[in-house]
Design a protein around this motif. Structure first.
Motif, short mmCIF file in Angstrom:
data_model
loop_
_atom_site.label_atom_id
_atom_site.label_comp_id
_atom_site.label_asym_id
_atom_site.label_seq_id
_atom_site.Cartn_x
_atom_site.Cartn_y
_atom_site.Cartn_z
N LYS A 1 81.45 -12.49 1.05
CA LYS A 1 80.11 -13.07 1.11
C LYS A 1 79.11 -12.08 0.52
N ASN A 2 77.98 -12.59 0.08
CA ASN A 2 76.98 -11.72 -0.55
C ASN A 2 76.44 -10.66 0.40
N ASP A 3 76.51 -10.93 1.71
CA ASP A 3 76.03 -9.92 2.66
C ASP A 3 77.06 -8.81 2.90
N ASP B 1 81.19 -16.32 -1.55
CA ASP B 1 80.21 -16.14 -2.62
C ASP B 1 80.86 -15.51 -3.84
N THR C 1 80.56 -2.36 7.53
CA THR C 1 80.21 -3.77 7.75
C THR C 1 81.41 -4.59 8.21
N ARG D 1 80.35 -9.28 3.86
CA ARG D 1 81.45 -9.58 4.77
C ARG D 1 82.66 -10.08 3.97
#
Lengths: 300, 808
Positions: free
Chosen positions: B310-312, B186, B404, B314
């Motif tokens: 990634k947007n989360d 992302d 995370t 990760r």
């Protein structure tokens, strides 16, 4: 890292030392005081005297005395003795503050008051202190004794007004007059290093709270410690305040001639520092002149 | 019956161990604090001469001529050597990568300031230094190669002409589908970093006494050497001598940190003793020699790093491009520092794919040497900056962003993208403990309050891995060969019941003799006063590497406990004969040989030993009457590298989290550290006091790296930092008081579960300080990407941020 060959003499009295220098007037002679600068220079063979005259056995050059309006300090007095002197603490706190910024305890155990003055390193604390306080330096040579005002004594990078045959015997520092505010600040990369820059100031305020006397000295930022005569003149008669200090800082910064540049800081950095330190020193000195101890609310 | 090495303290033949796992006083210290340790400069041999080395004052020049006549005539001078002698009696220095070496004395040209050109042996060092001033060298100046980017351009002057290029090594390693990860990301973050040259500065520089034996053409070297065996093998190769004709006697020394190379100076000294007809010659490297021509320079790096996210939150890919300026040759073995990051490339994070674009370039500077951490500290520093850049952009707290991405605790052993296997860990536990210790919430409040007052305050939460127990295979990508690094120890009991432990490494400061003493004392249930640890020379020592690569605590534990185990079996066999029982029925328990399950049948260990040595009439016929045993330990399960450089290399993976708060003075660029918290997990702590000492010292060196230390060369290749006035080490005033916490996750792969911890916080501290600086600068939109973050650099950044229009 061993020195080149030299002859060595260690006289027990000042008289012997003076006559030694006179006898060797045509030779390349160097005087050893605390050795904190000279011994490394010898070991790196950057200094190669024919004769080294060691003053460390001359007991008569080690003292701190009150002499009227002055503190008289023998040239061979260790900085540690200054630091621990009750007389200095009571009579000239600026000298104590400057001394604590010189190197580390090990260095102050050996380094001498006279040695620092005579070596005239541009980043050293003592020449700047002598200038800001208006110290006098007594020297003796074949022609007898003379007294040199600090303003006349320091002549530039590692240069003084002394003749090669003269010995610095005493540093006379005025006792701090009541009501005088002072400051001695510096910026160094590490505690105890030669400063990237420093400032010393003394101020007096008149009854209306305006400056009646100002002395400001910068050190470490250019080839020698330098008094900011122009800034001092413009401040006298003015009321202290942040805007005025900033103006003084800007003048100090812009007026700085040939700022030093080395691996630790660029000329540009030191030019900025000249202004920053001028502002900080004035702020501290004015606070003390007003009877306040600076720094509690302010950070170092 | 094979020897069993205890996995835990419960496996010891001792019902009440007293020493292992405790912060016991070190056996080394009484000698150290009373000045009785035999450092090399204290050693005086009959007829000994003193060496001084003439070094190049210029970075790159052809040597037109060398005239040694005047030097040879100076009274007190016994021998003068130049490249003629080097060519007659030696080969080019061994290097990494291979074949990037020159002779120990410069021949046709000089390649860096400080390179040895000639040397003198004289009756004392003063005369020797006088004599080198009398050597006249005529240099014809050549253009210096100083910038590694320019060094790669066609037409650049060449440091070693015969190589035809300045590029020592250039290769891209790809681990997994990196392009795919970046394509699917992302967000992709990219930043350039510059880590300036710095390095080890032990209290004691290198020193050696070389003595040539002209009768059997052998060489004895007494030296402050870290790894005597490998040092000796290297010298034999360079000097063209059979390996068994070079004997190294390692002396206790005042630290190394990777800086105790001393190879070239030793080779020069060996030439001198040979030319002086076998009189011993002492060479003590002085500090100026060390700083400009010794083992003290490492890691001169230009990085470009990208992170796929990634947007989360990760992190899905890491791409590191490194250009390392190795200096003139590969003789310092500095290139291995570019290989070691493979052992922990993705840090404590489960980043599935990664790429490493590595270029090593020769320039006219001092060849790089190893330094504590051996390469990962800069790598970790840039990785952690990227983690912060991503977290800031995603508006995720840096601590949670790391959480995370941590490798989960239930996934060990865990193989990282670059191929190494991490043994164990509980990274979240370490993070949680660090946040609690720092009172992270309060810390952020304090920072925000300071910011509201206009102050420039920042916090960091960073984490890093310390690979422990190095293996040669970790450096395969730069040409180092071999798998496994054996470490041996001999444990011997004399007729009075006193125990000697014989090892192949000298004291260096990390307390390993204490560790050996702890292990033996608990194993045989004796007191410290019953044990002595002795360093053997290379002719008599078991295979040994010594300290290095955070290995010796683990390796020595394996070696000593293995030897103890073998001795236990031997003693049991003798006792069984005396008891007229089967050896399996007898065992060592609490320092006595006892018949299992038969009350009252037992014999003190000393009595068994005494029988072995003084009552042959009582011994069973097949007993070897030597109450000693040797064990050579090697890390289990190591593998050969594959084509992408992947292998099981470093055996253990310690982990740490540092939380730092600091303030930057925006007017001067000075940094003041306000809080420093460190929590680490290096498995079982065999001697907690030693581990704490390692952490303290390592944080100090990390502070130096982050803020102070830098070797500066000018455009002509002249070094500007040749004394401690200019090369700034941190002092007690610059090093923060720390709050410390620990988590213990034992390694499943090592004796007693200990992990390597010697290099320690150096892996994390530079990253932690730079991250906190960047947190402090973030509100003004500035970012520091150069280490050290000197006042001048920070002030320049701050000024540019405050006056954005001025420069544009």
């Amino acid at each position: 890292m061993k020195p080149a060959r030299f002859d060595y003499a260690a006289p027990d009295t000042l008289g012997e030392a003076v006559s030694l220098l006179e006898r060797h007037a045509d030779d390349d002679v160097m005087i050893l005081a605390g050795g904190q600068s000279l011994v490394p220079l010898l070991n790196m063979r950057m200094a190669r005297p024919e004769l080294l005259v060691d003053l460390n056995r001359i007991a008569e050059l080690q003292y701190i005395r009150e002499d009227g309006e002055w503190l008289a300090i023998g040239a061979m007095t260790r900085k540690r003795a200054v630091e621990e002197s009750d007389l200095v603490r009571r009579r000239q706190p600026a000298l104590l503050a400057a001394t604590r910024l010189v190197g580390h305890p090990q260095i102050r155990n050996r380094g001498t008051v006279g040695g620092s003055m005579a070596h005239a390193d541009p980043a050293a604390e003592y020449p700047a202190l002598a200038l800001v306080l208006g110290a006098e330096l007594r020297v003796v040579g074949p022609g007898g004794e003379r007294s040199i005002a600090a303003d006349e004594f320091f002549k530039g990078y590692l240069m003084t007004a002394m003749e090669p045959v003269e010995i610095l015997t005493e540093v006379r520092v005025p006792i701090l007059a009541p009501g005088t505010g002072w400051s001695f600040v510096e910026v160094a990369r590490r505690h105890g290093d030669f400063a990237l820059g420093g400032a010393a100031a003394t101020v007096r305020l008149d009854a209306s709270g305006s400056f009646s006397e100002v002395r400001i000295v910068l050190f470490g930022v250019s080839g020698a410690a330098v008094r900011l005569g122009g800034v001092e003149e413009r401040l006298v008669g003015q009321r202290p305040g942040d805007a005025l200090f900033r103006e003084a800082g800007a003048t100090a910064s812009e007026g700085l001639e040939e700022p030093l540049s080395d691996v630790h800081a660029s000329a540009e950095y030191r030019r900025n520092l000249a202004g920053v330190l001028t502002i900080r020193a004035l702020g501290e000195a004015v606070a003390r002149a007003g009877g306040r101890e600076p720094g509690q609310e302010e950070r170092r | 019956m094979s020897v069993q090495i205890p996995k835990t303290l419960e496996d010891f033949p001792n019902s009440a161990p007293r020493w292992v796992g405790r912060g016991v006083p070190r056996v080394e210290d009484p000698h150290l604090v009373t000045g009785r340790t035999e450092f090399i400069d204290n050693v005086v041999l009959p007829g000994m001469l003193h060496a001084a080395i003439l070094r190049s004052p210029v970075a790159h020049a052809r040597i037109v001529s060398i005239d040694i006549n005047e030097a040879e005539k100076l009274p007190g001078v016994i021998a003068v050597v130049t490249s003629d002698d080097a060519r007659r009696w030696s080969h080019p220095e061994p290097t990494v990568p291979e074949e990037w070496g020159t002779h120990c004395l410069a021949g046709d040209k000089v390649r860096y300031v400080g390179e040895p050109v000639a040397a003198v042996a004289a009756v004392n060092r003063y005369v020797a230094e006088d004599a080198i001033e009398l050597i006249a060298v005529d240099y014809e100046s050549l253009e210096a190669v100083v910038d590694p980017v320019k060094a790669m351009e066609p037409g650049s002057p060449l440091v070693i002409e015969e190589k035809g290029t300045n590029v020592m090594l250039q290769r891209v390693f790809t681990w997994g589908n990196v392009d795919g990860a970046f394509g699917d990301a992302d967000r992709v973050f990219t930043e350039k970093f510059r880590w300036h040259r710095l390095g080890a500065n032990p209290l004691e520089t290198f020193g050696v006494i070389a003595q040539w034996d002209p009768v059997d053409e052998s060489l004895t070297l007494r030296a402050s050497v870290q790894s005597a065996t490998h040092f000796g093998l290297g010298r034999a190769a360079v000097l063209g001598l059979p390996s068994n004709k070079v004997r190294v006697i390692a002396h206790p020394h005042g630290g190394s940190f990777g800086g105790k190379g001393g190879t070239r100076g030793t080779d020069v000294t060996a030439l001198l003793t040979r030319k002086a007809g076998g009189r011993p010659v002492k060479w003590i490297e002085d500090r100026a020699e060390y700083l400009t021509g010794g083992g003290g320079q490492a890691w001169d790096r230009h990085y470009e790093v990208s992170l796929a996210v990634k947007n989360d939150g990760r992190v899905t890919g890491l791409d590191v491009k490194l250009l390392d300026d190795m200096g003139a040759t590969g003789e310092g073995f500095g290139a291995i520092s570019t290989a070691k990051p493979l052992a922990s490339f993705t840090g404590p994070y489960a980043i599935p794919v990664a790429r490493y674009d590595l270029t090593i370039v020769a320039t006219n500077k001092l060849p790089q040497s190893p330094y504590r951490g051996m390469g990962p500290p800069p790598h970790n520093c840039v990785l952690e900056q990227m983690m912060d850049i991503a977290a800031r952009d995603l508006d995720i707290d840096p601590a949670e962003f790391r959480r995370t991405n941590f490798i989960p605790k239930d996934s060990f052993p865990y193989t990282i993208a670059s191929g190494n296997e991490y043994d164990s860990g509980d990274y979240e536990a370490v993070l949680d403990k660090a946040l609690a210790l720092a009172d992270y919430g309060k810390l952020r409040e304090r920072r925000d309050q300071a910011r509201a007052e206009g102050r420039c305050v920042g916090i960091s939460v960073v984490s890093a891995i310390e690979p422990g127990v190095f293996d040669w295979n970790a450096y395969a990508i730069v040409g180092v060969q071999g798998t496994g690094v054996p470490e041996g120890a001999t444990v011997s009991i004399d007729i009075m019941g006193k125990i000697s432990v014989r090892v192949g490494f000298a004291l260096e400061g990390q307390g390993q003799y204490t560790l050996a003493t702890q292990l033996v004392a608990d194993y045989f249930n004796v007191g410290f006063e019953d044990i002595t640890v002795v360093c053997l020379d290379t002719h008599s020592a078991p295979p040994a590497f010594g300290p290095g690569g955070s290995r010796l605590g683990v390796a020595l534990t394996g070696a000593v406990l293995g030897a103890c185990g073998k001795l236990r079996l031997k003693l049991a066999k003798v006792a069984a004969g005396l008891f007229q029982m089967d050896p399996e029925q007898v065992d060592l328990v609490d320092g006595k040989l006892v018949a299992k399950g038969v009350a009252g049948v037992e014999m003190p260990m000393a009595q068994v030993v005494g029988t072995m040595l003084a009552r042959s009439d009582l011994l069973p016929p097949d007993v070897d009457p030597r109450p000693e045993a040797t064990h050579v330990w090697t890390a289990p399960g190591r593998t050969e590298v594959d084509e992408e450089g992947r292998a099981k290399s470093y055996l253990t993976a310690a982990q740490a989290v540092h939380v730092v708060m600091l303030e930057v003075d925006p007017e001067t660029g000075l940094v003041e550290i306000l809080e420093y918290c460190v929590v680490d997990d290096c498995g079982t702590r065999l001697n907690p006091a030693t581990v704490e000492g390692q952490t303290e010292g390592s944080i100090a060196q990390g502070v130096g790296a982050a803020l102070l230390e830098e070797y500066v060369y000018d455009e002509q290749g002249q070094i500007l930092t040749s004394s401690f006035m200019d090369y700034l080490l941190p002092t007690v005033y610059e090093v923060p008081a720390t709050k410390k916490g620990i988590v213990v996750t034992p390694s499943p792969f090592t004796p007693l579960g200990a992990k390597g911890c010697g290099e320690g916080a150096m892996h994390t501290t530079p990253a932690a300080i730079l991250s906190a600086i960047n947190d402090a600068l973030a509100p003004m939109g500035a970012r520091a990407t150069e280490v050290p973050a000197s006042p001048n650099r920070l002030w320049t950044l701050i000024r540019a941020a405050q006056q954005p229009a001025a420069g544009e």
